[in-house]
Design a protein around this motif. Structure first.
Motif, PDB file in Angstrom:
ATOM      1  N   UNK A   1       0.923  -1.006   0.064  1.00  0.00           N
ATOM      2  CA  UNK A   1       0.018   0.012  -0.061  1.00  0.00           C
ATOM      3  C   UNK A   1       0.856   1.132  -0.099  1.00  0.00           C
ATOM      4  N   UNK A   2       0.464   2.321  -0.782  1.00  0.00           N
ATOM      5  CA  UNK A   2       1.457   3.349  -0.900  1.00  0.00           C
ATOM      6  C   UNK A   2       0.733   4.381   0.303  1.00  0.00           C
ATOM      7  N   UNK A   3       1.726   5.187   0.769  1.00  0.00           N
ATOM      8  CA  UNK A   3       1.253   6.114   1.791  1.00  0.00           C
ATOM      9  C   UNK A   3       0.154   7.228   1.178  1.00  0.00           C
ATOM     10  N   UNK A   4      -0.808   7.218   2.030  1.00  0.00           N
ATOM     11  CA  UNK A   4      -2.064   7.898   1.745  1.00  0.00           C
ATOM     12  C   UNK A   4      -2.121   9.145   2.657  1.00  0.00           C
ATOM     13  N   UNK A   5      -1.429   9.329   3.698  1.00  0.00           N
ATOM     14  CA  UNK A   5      -1.660  10.399   4.743  1.00  0.00           C
ATOM     15  C   UNK A   5      -0.924  11.578   4.464  1.00  0.00           C
ATOM     16  N   UNK A   6      -1.059  12.522   5.318  1.00  0.00           N
ATOM     17  CA  UNK A   6      -0.653  13.788   5.002  1.00  0.00           C
ATOM     18  C   UNK A   6       0.811  14.025   5.265  1.00  0.00           C
ATOM     19  N   UNK A   7       1.459  12.663   5.669  1.00  0.00           N
ATOM     20  CA  UNK A   7       2.892  12.831   5.705  1.00  0.00           C
ATOM     21  C   UNK A   7       3.721  12.871   4.386  1.00  0.00           C
ATOM     22  N   UNK A   8       2.750  12.361   3.217  1.00  0.00           N
ATOM     23  CA  UNK A   8       3.151  12.261   1.641  1.00  0.00           C
ATOM     24  C   UNK A   8       3.283  13.685   1.167  1.00  0.00           C
ATOM     25  N   UNK A   9       2.494  14.487   1.722  1.00  0.00           N
ATOM     26  CA  UNK A   9       2.420  16.033   0.989  1.00  0.00           C
ATOM     27  C   UNK A   9       3.573  16.579   0.690  1.00  0.00           C
ATOM     28  N   UNK A  10       4.475  16.683   1.720  1.00  0.00           N
ATOM     29  CA  UNK A  10       5.622  17.475   1.384  1.00  0.00           C
ATOM     30  C   UNK A  10       6.732  17.085   0.337  1.00  0.00           C
ATOM     31  N   UNK A  11       6.477  15.546   0.305  1.00  0.00           N
ATOM     32  CA  UNK A  11       7.424  15.133  -0.794  1.00  0.00           C
ATOM     33  C   UNK A  11       6.823  15.128  -2.198  1.00  0.00           C
ATOM     34  N   UNK A  71       7.760  19.027  12.581  1.00  0.00           N
ATOM     35  CA  UNK A  71       7.634  18.042  13.634  1.00  0.00           C
ATOM     36  C   UNK A  71       6.216  17.388  13.293  1.00  0.00           C
ATOM     37  N   UNK A  72       5.324  17.844  13.018  1.00  0.00           N
ATOM     38  CA  UNK A  72       4.011  17.431  12.625  1.00  0.00           C
ATOM     39  C   UNK A  72       4.096  16.550  11.366  1.00  0.00           C
ATOM     40  N   UNK A  73       4.682  16.929  10.384  1.00  0.00           N
ATOM     41  CA  UNK A  73       4.666  16.220   8.909  1.00  0.00           C
ATOM     42  C   UNK A  73       5.945  15.362   9.414  1.00  0.00           C
ATOM     43  N   UNK A  74       6.781  15.368   9.986  1.00  0.00           N
ATOM     44  CA  UNK A  74       7.682  14.295  10.193  1.00  0.00           C
ATOM     45  C   UNK A  74       7.232  13.100  10.911  1.00  0.00           C
ATOM     46  N   UNK A  75       6.635  13.470  11.867  1.00  0.00           N
ATOM     47  CA  UNK A  75       5.775  12.353  12.788  1.00  0.00           C
ATOM     48  C   UNK A  75       4.520  11.585  11.700  1.00  0.00           C
ATOM     49  N   UNK A  76       4.306  12.343  11.021  1.00  0.00           N
ATOM     50  CA  UNK A  76       2.970  11.949  10.042  1.00  0.00           C
ATOM     51  C   UNK A  76       3.660  10.773   8.877  1.00  0.00           C
ATOM     52  N   UNK A  77       4.960  10.964   8.627  1.00  0.00           N
ATOM     53  CA  UNK A  77       5.519  10.283   7.893  1.00  0.00           C
ATOM     54  C   UNK A  77       5.891   8.610   8.446  1.00  0.00           C
ATOM     55  N   UNK A  78       6.142   8.643   9.910  1.00  0.00           N
ATOM     56  CA  UNK A  78       6.411   7.753  10.725  1.00  0.00           C
ATOM     57  C   UNK A  78       4.912   7.141  10.713  1.00  0.00           C
ATOM     58  N   UNK A  79       3.797   7.464  10.619  1.00  0.00           N
ATOM     59  CA  UNK A  79       2.453   7.020  11.158  1.00  0.00           C
ATOM     60  C   UNK A  79       2.439   7.377  12.392  1.00  0.00           C
ATOM     61  N   UNK A 180      -9.398  12.358  18.441  1.00  0.00           N
ATOM     62  CA  UNK A 180      -8.427  11.873  17.474  1.00  0.00           C
ATOM     63  C   UNK A 180      -8.872  12.073  16.073  1.00  0.00           C
ATOM     64  N   UNK A 181      -8.011  12.608  15.492  1.00  0.00           N
ATOM     65  CA  UNK A 181      -8.198  13.260  13.955  1.00  0.00           C
ATOM     66  C   UNK A 181      -7.409  12.186  13.003  1.00  0.00           C
ATOM     67  N   UNK A 182      -8.011  11.824  12.181  1.00  0.00           N
ATOM     68  CA  UNK A 182      -7.350  10.668  11.231  1.00  0.00           C
ATOM     69  C   UNK A 182      -6.716  11.753   9.890  1.00  0.00           C
ATOM     70  N   UNK A 183      -5.796  11.087   9.370  1.00  0.00           N
ATOM     71  CA  UNK A 183      -5.445  11.678   8.019  1.00  0.00           C
ATOM     72  C   UNK A 183      -6.469  12.117   7.053  1.00  0.00           C
TER      73      UNK A 183
END
Length: 509
Positions: A1-11, A71-79, A180-183
């Protein structure tokens, strides 16, 4: 599965607009989307090195800055789950947040070091990292990141239903609950804003409100980043400085509460500041008073107003500028991907103009409270609509109007205050025999909390002693602005205080 969350936005932004300015801070320092993405990658690698993995909580206590967002986006990359902490909370409140979310790491600005130390002494034990360079013995975030290489392998498989953030909101029971807010929630609220506020890549948004507030994060920063526009980050709000920043950076977007807009209009530089680039003003927290509408319309500006709550990430409705006067008093139409209905006490939908509970449904609505299954179950109807606890009605055109609150929440300067939290503490004061906290209208803040007390005949209780008792136990904006001693509190047959009577009695004071 590819990354769907906000952690992929900056890439993706690094590929699409690498040299575009993403962030402006400290007046003129800039961060491009390439630098932003690279920084988030290094944060992800650092957090991974500290043992953070998918589902772990990463807390952040600090003002608006590139660090906050990286930090927010870095954390999101790790899930991992990002937990922004309100910088106005007292140490016991910070301790509750850290303990409840089980924070593995806490990153904080240096000015909050003592508060963090006091909070950690109360029980929680996350790994603590200070922003900035730190010292040779205890390197800070900046120094740690200079020795950390971004690692694409750190990215986790993240789905839209995975938790992205926990936002703590004061509860009617007196303890803050973690929403709790999801991606998916954060993605859809950003899309709602892009559609309903016409966010474009050439926008420049001035962030005068703290990013730890879900409105600033979900409806301010995220849609701007999604579109590849520019954020001008302010660590605090000062009206003269805000006006100067609008002129200096050609700001197009501004979000705030009525108090901030009033303070800007009252500033000596208001009439001479070039506001010609401003095109998108949004206001939340409470309705925009007519005096503010008049002041801004004289400068050719009008507002989008709205309604929402943390549990909706937070947007539920928006009133477009073109309807500000025609529908004055309304909070607008449901956001594009969100639905709103009105229900009676039995849960049955109510027709146009009928007052009932406002209920909300859509992909931006949270799945529940952290570790609170009973509170989560109570928050939703059997068919999956979120019960706001607010009263309102939909007019014949589908515009929402707020009629009151089932809950006793006070909104003061855009901050939510729940009386129960303060009442529990006031009941600990020697000599206090009865407590009620109500919101009283205030020209500057919209509402301010007042404490209505009954006391023993020999008790020496006044506003100064009450504020001293509460100071350090709750955030300062929650301190009662006045204390009234009464012979008795009006109560129902079951013993509950009739706060409506108290508001009628003192609301015009």
């Amino acid at each position: 599965m590819h990354e769907q969350g906000i952690g992929a936005w900056l890439a993706k932004r690094r590929l699409k607009s690498p040299d575009k300015v993403a962030l402006v801070h400290d007046d003129r320092s800039t961060v491009t989307y390439r630098q932003f993405a690279d920084g988030a990658d290094r944060v992800a690698a650092l957090l991974s090195r500290l043992g953070v993995g998918k589902g772990d909580a990463v807390a952040y206590l600090g003002e608006n800055s590139p660090d906050f967002l990286q930090v927010m986006f870095g954390a999101a990359r790790l899930g991992a789950v990002f937990v922004p902490v309100n910088t106005r909370l007292a140490p016991p409140e910070v301790a509750h947040v850290l303990t409840d979310c089980g924070a593995r790491v806490l990153i904080h600005d240096v000015e909050f070091a003592q508060r963090v130390a006091d909070a950690v002494d109360a029980g929680p034990s996350p790994q603590v990292v200070v922003t900035g360079a730190g010292t040779a013995d205890r390197p800070g975030l900046t120094r740690l990141l200079t020795t950390t290489a971004g690692d694409d392998t750190a990215a986790a498989e993240v789905g839209m239903d995975d938790p992205a953030a926990i936002i703590y909101t004061s509860g009617t029971t007196g303890r803050a609950k973690g929403a709790v807010l999801t991606h998916g929630n954060l993605t859809w609220v950003a899309l709602n804003c892009v559609v309903d506020y016409d966010v474009v890549s050439t926008d420049v948004a001035l962030m005068i409100s703290p990013l730890f507030h879900v409105a600033s994060l979900g409806m301010g920063a995220l849609p701007v980043i999604l579109k590849g526009a520019t954020l001008v980050l302010e660590k605090g709000f000062e009206p003269g400085r805000a006006l100067a920043q609008i002129e200096r950076h050609g700001v197009t977007m501004l979000s705030g509460v009525p108090t901030t807009y009033q303070l800007m209009a009252d500033h000596p530089n208001w009439a001479t500041t070039d506001l010609s680039t401003l095109s998108k003003l949004t206001c939340g927290g409470s309705a925009v008073p007519t005096r503010i509408l008049n002041a801004y319309e004289k400068r050719g500006l009008s507002f989008s107003q709205g309604y929402g709550m943390t549990e909706a990430s937070p947007g539920a409705t928006s009133l477009p500028p073109a309807m500000t006067r025609a529908k004055q008093g309304s909070v607008g139409l449901p956001h594009f991907f969100t639905s709103v209905r009105i229900a009676d006490e039995h849960g049955a939908p109510i027709a146009d103009d009928g007052i009932g509970e406002i209920q909300i449904c859509g992909p931006n609505v949270f799945p529940g409270y952290h570790l609170l299954p009973e509170a989560t179950a109570e928050a939703f109807t059997a068919d999956g609509w979120f019960r706001s606890g607010d009263l309102g009605y939909l007019d014949a055109d589908g515009y929402l109007h707020i009629a009151g609150r089932l809950k006793d929440m006070i909104i003061s300067g855009g901050e939510n205050i729940y009386p129960a939290e303060i009442e529990v503490l006031l009941g600990e004061i020697d000599g206090v025999t009865g407590v009620a906290v109500i919101g009283v209208p205030d020209a500057q803040w919209g509402e301010v909390p007042w404490a209505i007390l009954t006391v023993r005949e020999d008790a020496a209780v006044d506003v100064a002693s009450v504020r001293r008792f509460l100071d350090g136990r709750v955030a300062r904006y929650k301190l009662p602005k006045n204390v009234v001693i009464v012979d008795e509190l009006p109560r129902t047959a079951s013993g509950k205080v009739r706060k409506a009577e108290l508001r009628d009695r003192f609301g015009g004071s």
